[in-house]
Enzyme design. Structure first.
Site, PDB file in Angstrom:
ATOM      1  N   ASP A 198       0.851  -1.192   0.000  1.00 48.40           N
ATOM      2  CA  ASP A 198       0.000   0.000   0.000  1.00 48.40           C
ATOM      3  C   ASP A 198       0.885   1.239   0.000  1.00 48.40           C
ATOM      4  O   ASP A 198       2.031   1.191   0.454  1.00 48.40           O
ATOM      5  CB  ASP A 198      -0.852   0.051   1.283  1.00 48.40           C
ATOM      6  CG  ASP A 198      -1.991  -0.961   1.272  1.00 48.40           C
ATOM      7  OD1 ASP A 198      -2.354  -1.459   0.201  1.00 48.40           O
ATOM      8  OD2 ASP A 198      -2.526  -1.237   2.374  1.00 48.40           O
ATOM      9  N   ARG A 208      -1.203  -0.699  -8.520  1.00 46.79           N
ATOM     10  CA  ARG A 208      -2.607  -0.384  -8.194  1.00 46.79           C
ATOM     11  C   ARG A 208      -2.704   1.137  -8.210  1.00 46.79           C
ATOM     12  O   ARG A 208      -1.951   1.807  -7.516  1.00 46.79           O
ATOM     13  CB  ARG A 208      -2.984  -0.880  -6.790  1.00 46.79           C
ATOM     14  CG  ARG A 208      -4.360  -0.365  -6.347  1.00 46.79           C
ATOM     15  CD  ARG A 208      -4.557  -0.392  -4.836  1.00 46.79           C
ATOM     16  NE  ARG A 208      -4.541  -1.721  -4.304  1.00 46.79           N
ATOM     17  CZ  ARG A 208      -4.154  -1.990  -3.047  1.00 46.79           C
ATOM     18  NH1 ARG A 208      -3.746  -1.018  -2.241  1.00 46.79           N
ATOM     19  NH2 ARG A 208      -4.166  -3.221  -2.607  1.00 46.79           N
TER      20      ARG A 208
HETATM   21  P1  FDA Z   1     -14.303   9.348  -4.605  1.00 46.70           P
HETATM   22  O1  FDA Z   1     -13.733   9.650  -3.271  1.00 46.70           O
HETATM   23  O2  FDA Z   1     -14.474  10.451  -5.587  1.00 46.70           O
HETATM   24  O3  FDA Z   1     -15.672   8.611  -4.390  1.00 46.70           O
HETATM   25  C1  FDA Z   1     -16.533   8.234  -5.449  1.00 46.70           C
HETATM   26  C2  FDA Z   1     -17.802   7.626  -4.863  1.00 46.70           C
HETATM   27  O4  FDA Z   1     -17.488   6.392  -4.207  1.00 46.70           O
HETATM   28  C3  FDA Z   1     -18.469   8.459  -3.765  1.00 46.70           C
HETATM   29  O5  FDA Z   1     -19.325   9.414  -4.304  1.00 46.70           O
HETATM   30  C4  FDA Z   1     -19.187   7.381  -2.964  1.00 46.70           C
HETATM   31  O6  FDA Z   1     -20.362   6.995  -3.615  1.00 46.70           O
HETATM   32  C5  FDA Z   1     -18.224   6.223  -3.011  1.00 46.70           C
HETATM   33  N1  FDA Z   1     -17.298   6.224  -1.869  1.00 46.70           N
HETATM   34  C6  FDA Z   1     -15.993   6.519  -1.883  1.00 46.70           C
HETATM   35  N2  FDA Z   1     -15.455   6.379  -0.657  1.00 46.70           N
HETATM   36  C7  FDA Z   1     -16.463   6.024   0.158  1.00 46.70           C
HETATM   37  C8  FDA Z   1     -16.548   5.753   1.546  1.00 46.70           C
HETATM   38  N3  FDA Z   1     -15.490   5.813   2.337  1.00 46.70           N
HETATM   39  N4  FDA Z   1     -17.765   5.396   2.061  1.00 46.70           N
HETATM   40  C9  FDA Z   1     -18.840   5.308   1.253  1.00 46.70           C
HETATM   41  N5  FDA Z   1     -18.810   5.566  -0.062  1.00 46.70           N
HETATM   42  C10 FDA Z   1     -17.646   5.920  -0.610  1.00 46.70           C
HETATM   43  N6  FDA Z   1      -5.291   5.196  -0.840  1.00 46.70           N
HETATM   44  C11 FDA Z   1      -3.959   5.414  -0.583  1.00 46.70           C
HETATM   45  O7  FDA Z   1      -3.562   6.559  -0.354  1.00 46.70           O
HETATM   46  N7  FDA Z   1      -3.093   4.358  -0.571  1.00 46.70           N
HETATM   47  C12 FDA Z   1      -3.480   3.087  -0.837  1.00 46.70           C
HETATM   48  O8  FDA Z   1      -2.659   2.164  -0.824  1.00 46.70           O
HETATM   49  C13 FDA Z   1      -4.851   2.854  -1.125  1.00 46.70           C
HETATM   50  N8  FDA Z   1      -5.315   1.614  -1.403  1.00 46.70           N
HETATM   51  C14 FDA Z   1      -6.625   1.443  -1.819  1.00 46.70           C
HETATM   52  C15 FDA Z   1      -7.069   0.178  -2.220  1.00 46.70           C
HETATM   53  C16 FDA Z   1      -8.357   0.033  -2.715  1.00 46.70           C
HETATM   54  C17 FDA Z   1      -8.800  -1.321  -3.181  1.00 46.70           C
HETATM   55  C18 FDA Z   1      -9.221   1.161  -2.801  1.00 46.70           C
HETATM   56  C19 FDA Z   1     -10.593   1.041  -3.378  1.00 46.70           C
HETATM   57  C20 FDA Z   1      -8.794   2.389  -2.362  1.00 46.70           C
HETATM   58  C21 FDA Z   1      -7.519   2.552  -1.856  1.00 46.70           C
HETATM   59  N9  FDA Z   1      -7.091   3.781  -1.399  1.00 46.70           N
HETATM   60  C22 FDA Z   1      -5.740   3.950  -1.101  1.00 46.70           C
HETATM   61  C23 FDA Z   1      -8.063   4.858  -1.135  1.00 46.70           C
HETATM   62  C24 FDA Z   1      -8.204   5.808  -2.307  1.00 46.70           C
HETATM   63  O9  FDA Z   1      -7.034   6.577  -2.436  1.00 46.70           O
HETATM   64  C25 FDA Z   1      -9.410   6.761  -2.116  1.00 46.70           C
HETATM   65  O10 FDA Z   1      -9.232   7.514  -0.941  1.00 46.70           O
HETATM   66  C26 FDA Z   1     -10.751   6.047  -2.032  1.00 46.70           C
HETATM   67  O11 FDA Z   1     -10.824   4.955  -2.880  1.00 46.70           O
HETATM   68  C27 FDA Z   1     -11.893   7.012  -2.370  1.00 46.70           C
HETATM   69  O12 FDA Z   1     -11.747   7.475  -3.677  1.00 46.70           O
HETATM   70  P2  FDA Z   1     -12.654   6.970  -4.911  1.00 46.70           P
HETATM   71  O13 FDA Z   1     -11.735   6.666  -6.028  1.00 46.70           O
HETATM   72  O14 FDA Z   1     -13.523   5.857  -4.503  1.00 46.70           O
HETATM   73  O15 FDA Z   1     -13.453   8.252  -5.379  1.00 46.70           O
END
Ligand code: FDA
Length: 305
Positions: free
Chosen positions: A131, A181
């Protein structure tokens, strides 16, 4: 008003996350994002995911470990997880934070702990994802990733689209032929090194997705953002990439509808299943991603009060 920045500051404080972890309601709400407190509970959840044709990556919660015994213990837990994956015939690999393996103590000590896990995973034919934590660790994480990848081959890393440097990093990792990733990034970062506006983070996500689909090795797109998913799919189609050449990743408990839909459409989905008792910093970062989660928590705190 509770802002993303305030929540991210809270997630960095041992005292405040300690307080949160003792709160009953927070603990119940955290269960939505955490696949259990024990490995046995996590295995049950992963079995359910696998039966729905969804893969998993297992994270044993814990970060910023300050003593050597704790970091070595964390490495042993990961070896146990890898054994359990094999024994239970789960479709899962592992995700690791280097601060759990002693990055705050000493780089070489941390690297050796990672080597033990990568070696164990290799013997079992499995894969280790590192990560990415806050920018205080980016350079050291990439250095340690490189030495583990060059030695064992079965190690990948995470790139965050909010960092300005990420384009160069993706090109470098594509050149290494290692797996990335891609995510947006979950920590509090200054505007000198990270895009402050969501719009730019999203634009960069799709730009990096293109680089990974053009020249990367089995990239993983970690997002719940439908626009990022659609954008990535349209780039994949334009470049003639088949669904076997990449995967989507999402967090346990978030947008299960989207996970299911992608699987039904023939795409690979891997769910990040975190388990363990040290859930508070992970939980607060999830709150920071979606203010509605905080409102729900506050409403219920008042009711309990
Ligand atoms: P965004 O935040 O724009 O959200 C899009 C939509 O997704 C929201 O409108 C909502 O519907 C839904 N959503 C998102 N987060 C939600 C929550 N917490 N609760 C409910 N609904 C939610 N970061 C990092 O810095 N280092 C890492 O190693 C990782 N590893 C990682 C692995 C995996 C498998 C995932 C999915 C994410 C990570 N992340 C991470 C976290 C990533 O950087 C980010 O903070 C989150 O995925 C939220 O961003 P989105 O891309 O989902 O979009």
């Amino acid at each position: 008003m509770i802002t993303r920045n305030l929540l991210l500051t809270i997630s960095e404080s041992k005292r405040l996350t300690g307080f949160i972890s003792r709160n009953g309601l927070a603990s119940r709400l955290a269960r939505r994002f955490v696949a259990g407190e024990t490995l046995l509970e996590a295995i049950e959840e992963i079995r359910k995911l696998n039966s729905g044709k969804t893969r998993a990556t297992i994270d044993h919660l814990g970060e910023n470990v300050e003593d050597r015994a704790g970091a070595q213990g964390a490495a042993r837990v990961y070896l146990d997880i890898l054994d359990a994956v094999r024994r239970e015939r789960l479709d899962a690999n592992v995700s690791i934070k280097l601060t759990q393996l002693g990055l705050d103590i000493d780089n070489e000590f941390c690297r050796d702990n990672l080597f033990r896990i990568a070696e164990g995973a290799k013997a079992l034919g499995n894969f280790v994802r590192i990560d990415m934590e806050s920018s205080a660790y980016t350079v050291r994480t990439l250095d340690i990733f490189r030495s583990a990848f060059e030695r064992y081959g079965n190690v990948g890393v995470v790139i965050q689209s909010y960092l300005y440097r990420s384009e160069r990093d993706v090109e470098w990792i594509n050149g290494l032929r290692a797996r990335v990733r891609l995510c947006k990034g979950a920590y509090r970062e200054p505007r000198e090194i990270a895009f402050p506006r969501k719009k730019d983070v999203d634009r960069n996500f799709l730009q990096l997705a293109r680089l990974l689909l053009e020249g990367g090795i089995y990239p993983a797109f970690a997002t719940h953002d439908e626009r990022m998913i659609e954008g990535t799919l349209s780039i994949a189609r334009e470049l003639g990439r088949s669904p076997e050449e990449f995967e989507f990743q999402m967090l346990y408990g978030i947008r299960r509808d989207l996970q299911k839909g992608l699987v039904e459409d023939g795409y690979t989905v891997r769910v990040y299943a975190a388990y363990g008792r040290k859930w508070a910093p992970f939980f607060v970062r999830r709150l920071a991603e979606r203010p509605a989660n905080v409102l729900f928590l506050l409403k219920n705190l008042f009711r309990e009060g």
